[in-house]
Design a protein around this motif. Structure first.
Motif, PDB file in Angstrom:
ATOM      1  N   MET A   1       0.840  -1.200   0.000  1.00  0.00           N
ATOM      2  CA  MET A   1       0.000   0.000   0.000  1.00  0.00           C
ATOM      3  C   MET A   1       0.869   1.242   0.000  1.00  0.00           C
ATOM      4  SD  MET A   1      -2.953  -1.156   2.718  1.00  0.00           S
ATOM      5  CE  MET A   1      -3.815   0.383   2.522  1.00  0.00           C
ATOM      6  N   TYR A   2       0.245   2.347  -0.408  1.00  0.00           N
ATOM      7  CA  TYR A   2       0.978   3.602  -0.471  1.00  0.00           C
ATOM      8  C   TYR A   2       1.321   4.072   0.932  1.00  0.00           C
ATOM      9  CZ  TYR A   2       2.149   8.405  -1.622  1.00  0.00           C
ATOM     10  OH  TYR A   2       2.796   9.616  -1.762  1.00  0.00           O
ATOM     11  N   GLY A   3       2.553   4.437   1.135  1.00  0.00           N
ATOM     12  CA  GLY A   3       2.990   4.937   2.427  1.00  0.00           C
ATOM     13  C   GLY A   3       3.685   3.895   3.260  1.00  0.00           C
ATOM     14  N   ASN A   4       3.532   2.577   2.909  1.00  0.00           N
ATOM     15  CA  ASN A   4       4.215   1.531   3.662  1.00  0.00           C
ATOM     16  C   ASN A   4       5.640   1.380   3.141  1.00  0.00           C
ATOM     17  OD1 ASN A   4       1.854   1.121   5.063  1.00  0.00           O
ATOM     18  ND2 ASN A   4       1.161  -0.557   3.710  1.00  0.00           N
ATOM     19  N   SER A   5       6.564   1.177   4.026  1.00  0.00           N
ATOM     20  CA  SER A   5       7.965   1.003   3.655  1.00  0.00           C
ATOM     21  C   SER A   5       8.222  -0.446   3.292  1.00  0.00           C
ATOM     22  CB  SER A   5       8.871   1.432   4.815  1.00  0.00           C
ATOM     23  OG  SER A   5       8.593   0.650   5.962  1.00  0.00           O
ATOM     24  N   ILE A   6       9.072  -0.659   2.298  1.00  0.00           N
ATOM     25  CA  ILE A   6       9.413  -2.004   1.844  1.00  0.00           C
ATOM     26  C   ILE A   6      10.831  -2.309   2.297  1.00  0.00           C
ATOM     27  CG2 ILE A   6       9.696  -3.487  -0.162  1.00  0.00           C
ATOM     28  CD1 ILE A   6       7.677  -1.709  -1.603  1.00  0.00           C
ATOM     29  N   LYS A   7      10.987  -3.408   2.971  1.00  0.00           N
ATOM     30  CA  LYS A   7      12.298  -3.817   3.461  1.00  0.00           C
ATOM     31  C   LYS A   7      12.952  -4.736   2.426  1.00  0.00           C
ATOM     32  CE  LYS A   7      11.078  -3.500   8.355  1.00  0.00           C
ATOM     33  NZ  LYS A   7      11.011  -4.223   9.649  1.00  0.00           N
ATOM     34  N   THR A   8      14.142  -4.410   2.065  1.00  0.00           N
ATOM     35  CA  THR A   8      14.906  -5.233   1.112  1.00  0.00           C
ATOM     36  C   THR A   8      16.198  -5.675   1.782  1.00  0.00           C
ATOM     37  OG1 THR A   8      15.956  -3.272   0.183  1.00  0.00           O
ATOM     38  CG2 THR A   8      13.954  -4.075  -0.898  1.00  0.00           C
ATOM     39  N   LYS A   9      16.660  -6.826   1.411  1.00  0.00           N
ATOM     40  CA  LYS A   9      17.894  -7.380   1.965  1.00  0.00           C
ATOM     41  C   LYS A   9      19.061  -7.010   1.051  1.00  0.00           C
ATOM     42  CE  LYS A   9      19.900 -11.667   3.649  1.00  0.00           C
ATOM     43  NZ  LYS A   9      19.721 -13.144   3.794  1.00  0.00           N
ATOM     44  N   MET A  10      19.981  -6.220   1.580  1.00  0.00           N
ATOM     45  CA  MET A  10      21.132  -5.789   0.807  1.00  0.00           C
ATOM     46  C   MET A  10      22.124  -6.936   0.684  1.00  0.00           C
ATOM     47  SD  MET A  10      20.437  -2.716  -0.049  1.00  0.00           S
ATOM     48  CE  MET A  10      22.031  -2.161  -0.628  1.00  0.00           C
ATOM     49  N   PRO A  11      22.749  -7.102  -0.483  1.00  0.00           N
ATOM     50  CA  PRO A  11      23.746  -8.169  -0.620  1.00  0.00           C
ATOM     51  C   PRO A  11      24.971  -7.871   0.243  1.00  0.00           C
ATOM     52  CG  PRO A  11      23.727  -6.766  -2.554  1.00  0.00           C
ATOM     53  CD  PRO A  11      22.572  -6.332  -1.714  1.00  0.00           C
ATOM     54  N   THR A  12      25.479  -8.900   0.839  1.00  0.00           N
ATOM     55  CA  THR A  12      26.647  -8.758   1.709  1.00  0.00           C
ATOM     56  C   THR A  12      27.924  -8.877   0.881  1.00  0.00           C
ATOM     57  OG1 THR A  12      26.666 -11.122   2.170  1.00  0.00           O
ATOM     58  CG2 THR A  12      25.406  -9.725   3.667  1.00  0.00           C
ATOM     59  N   THR A  13      28.992  -8.303   1.393  1.00  0.00           N
ATOM     60  CA  THR A  13      30.304  -8.356   0.730  1.00  0.00           C
ATOM     61  C   THR A  13      31.250  -9.329   1.408  1.00  0.00           C
ATOM     62  OG1 THR A  13      31.067  -6.495   2.070  1.00  0.00           O
ATOM     63  CG2 THR A  13      30.108  -5.990  -0.082  1.00  0.00           C
ATOM     64  N   THR A  14      30.748 -10.062   2.406  1.00  0.00           N
ATOM     65  CA  THR A  14      31.585 -11.035   3.120  1.00  0.00           C
ATOM     66  C   THR A  14      30.892 -12.387   3.113  1.00  0.00           C
ATOM     67  OG1 THR A  14      30.574 -10.425   5.236  1.00  0.00           O
ATOM     68  CG2 THR A  14      32.607  -9.261   4.588  1.00  0.00           C
ATOM     69  N   ARG A  15      31.653 -13.387   3.399  1.00  0.00           N
ATOM     70  CA  ARG A  15      31.146 -14.755   3.488  1.00  0.00           C
ATOM     71  C   ARG A  15      32.083 -15.538   4.406  1.00  0.00           C
ATOM     72  NH1 ARG A  15      32.837 -17.654  -2.249  1.00  0.00           N
ATOM     73  NH2 ARG A  15      35.060 -17.105  -2.157  1.00  0.00           N
ATOM     74  N   GLY A  16      31.649 -16.748   4.733  1.00  0.00           N
ATOM     75  CA  GLY A  16      32.461 -17.592   5.593  1.00  0.00           C
ATOM     76  C   GLY A  16      33.345 -18.522   4.783  1.00  0.00           C
ATOM     77  N   CYS A  17      34.537 -18.784   5.267  1.00  0.00           N
ATOM     78  CA  CYS A  17      35.465 -19.705   4.597  1.00  0.00           C
ATOM     79  C   CYS A  17      34.877 -21.102   4.615  1.00  0.00           C
ATOM     80  CB  CYS A  17      36.813 -19.668   5.302  1.00  0.00           C
ATOM     81  SG  CYS A  17      38.017 -20.836   4.608  1.00  0.00           S
ATOM     82  N   SER A  18      35.010 -21.824   3.512  1.00  0.00           N
ATOM     83  CA  SER A  18      34.442 -23.165   3.406  1.00  0.00           C
ATOM     84  C   SER A  18      35.211 -24.194   4.221  1.00  0.00           C
ATOM     85  CB  SER A  18      34.411 -23.596   1.931  1.00  0.00           C
ATOM     86  OG  SER A  18      35.731 -23.608   1.407  1.00  0.00           O
ATOM     87  N   VAL A  19      36.382 -23.844   4.745  1.00  0.00           N
ATOM     88  CA  VAL A  19      37.200 -24.799   5.513  1.00  0.00           C
ATOM     89  C   VAL A  19      37.239 -24.424   6.993  1.00  0.00           C
ATOM     90  CG1 VAL A  19      39.500 -25.821   5.739  1.00  0.00           C
ATOM     91  CG2 VAL A  19      38.591 -25.312   3.478  1.00  0.00           C
ATOM     92  N   CYS A  20      37.713 -23.193   7.274  1.00  0.00           N
ATOM     93  CA  CYS A  20      37.871 -22.789   8.680  1.00  0.00           C
ATOM     94  C   CYS A  20      36.700 -21.983   9.211  1.00  0.00           C
ATOM     95  CB  CYS A  20      39.168 -22.011   8.857  1.00  0.00           C
ATOM     96  SG  CYS A  20      39.190 -20.437   7.950  1.00  0.00           S
ATOM     97  N   GLY A  21      35.828 -21.455   8.358  1.00  0.00           N
ATOM     98  CA  GLY A  21      34.670 -20.715   8.802  1.00  0.00           C
ATOM     99  C   GLY A  21      34.924 -19.269   9.132  1.00  0.00           C
ATOM    100  N   GLN A  22      36.120 -18.745   8.963  1.00  0.00           N
ATOM    101  CA  GLN A  22      36.412 -17.343   9.239  1.00  0.00           C
ATOM    102  C   GLN A  22      35.747 -16.444   8.194  1.00  0.00           C
ATOM    103  OE1 GLN A  22      37.963 -16.059  11.824  1.00  0.00           O
ATOM    104  NE2 GLN A  22      38.601 -18.005  12.778  1.00  0.00           N
TER     105      GLN A  22
END
Length: 286
Positions: A1-22
């Motif tokens: 509806m008009y006047g309601n704010s829409i929440k969007t998920k911004m893409p992140t620039t980090t991720r976890g290591c597939s081996v150590c998880g850092q």
């Protein structure tokens, strides 16, 4: 509806290591903590894994192959819009081998372009046939019949060696002739006594050379006064003025240490001849 704010998920620039998880950045190819290589194009590989034989049979049963062709043509059109010149070659088994098709968003207008496109189709069909069937077997050449070996000729019997001839007896050496007795040497005559040498007279003493007189110093030559330059006779000179001409001094200069005047000559009072302005030396002016 008009006047309601829409929440969007911004893409992140980090991720976890597939081996150590850092936590590491997305663009890193290897982890800065453990050094392990990170997987690349995960989403693309996941989508490729879904394309199996079951998916292909399902597409054929539902007769949805045209959708796949439409997606390919749309992708080629996108490449063309980006400034590329794409071309997709498709091969399909046929009774006589393979049949090739070409998807190209560029329009072929000239006859030479169409001939080149047909040539590309034939080359691609031949390539697929070579990959499927392998190289064509080459006809084996019939082996040439081996010729029978020639019978070896019997060896000739060796001739018996000739008997060695007996050595001839050596001739007896002749006796040496007796040496003749040497004659006694003649006695040498006594040498004549040498005459005494005449005494040499003493040499006369040489007279001492007379001392040379010192040369008188040459007197420097007196410098001669420079000759006064004589004025050159002009072609239009006349003999009415006896070498004396009237002139007016316009300006003066110094050339090579000598003073010169730039004069304006008066015309001759007898014949009326005129002369051009010229430079003369100061000594010539009276």
């Amino acid at each position: 509806m008009y006047g309601n704010s829409i929440k969007t998920k911004m893409p992140t620039t980090t991720r976890g290591c597939s081996v150590c998880g850092q936590t590491i950045f997305v663009g890193k190819k290897s982890c800065q903590f453990c050094g392990a290589l990170q997987p690349r194009k995960v989403a693309l590989n996941k989508a490729k894994s879904k394309v199996t034989k079951e998916w292909a049979e399902k597409m054929k049963r539902g007769r949805n192959t045209h959708r796949l062709f439409n997606s390919a043509e749309l992708l080629l059109h996108k490449f063309k819009a980006m400034g590329f010149y794409p071309m997709l070659l498709l091969g399909k088994p046929h009774a006589n081998g393979f049949m090739a098709e070409v998807l190209c968003p560029q329009e072929m207008v000239f006859q030479e372009e169409k001939v080149a496109l047909d040539t590309i189709k034939c080359l691609y069909a031949g390539l697929l046939k070579y990959q499927a069937c392998g190289p064509a077997p080459q006809p084996q050449q019939p082996e040439e019949p081996q010729q029978p070996e020639e019978p070896q000729q019997p060896e000739e019997p060796q001739q018996p060696e000739e008997p060695q001839q007996p050595q001839q007896p050596e001739e007896p050496q002749q006796p040496e002739e007796p040496q003749q007795p040497q004659l006694p040497e003649e006695p040498q005559q006594p040498e004549e006594p040498q005459q005494p040498e005449e005494p040499q007279l003493p040499e006369e003493p040489q007279l001492a050379e007379e001392p040379q007189l010192a040369e008188e110093p040459q007197q420097p030559e007196e410098p001669q006064p420079p000759e006064e330059p004589q004025p050159k006779k002009r072609k239009n000179d006349c003999n009415h003025n006896n070498g004396l001409y009237k002139c007016d001094i316009v300006t003066e200069r110094t050339k090579r240490g000598r003073k010169e005047y730039y004069v304006n000559w008066h015309p001759c009072h007898s014949c009326g001849k005129k002369w051009r302005k010229s430079w003369i030396q100061a000594e010539a002016v009276q």
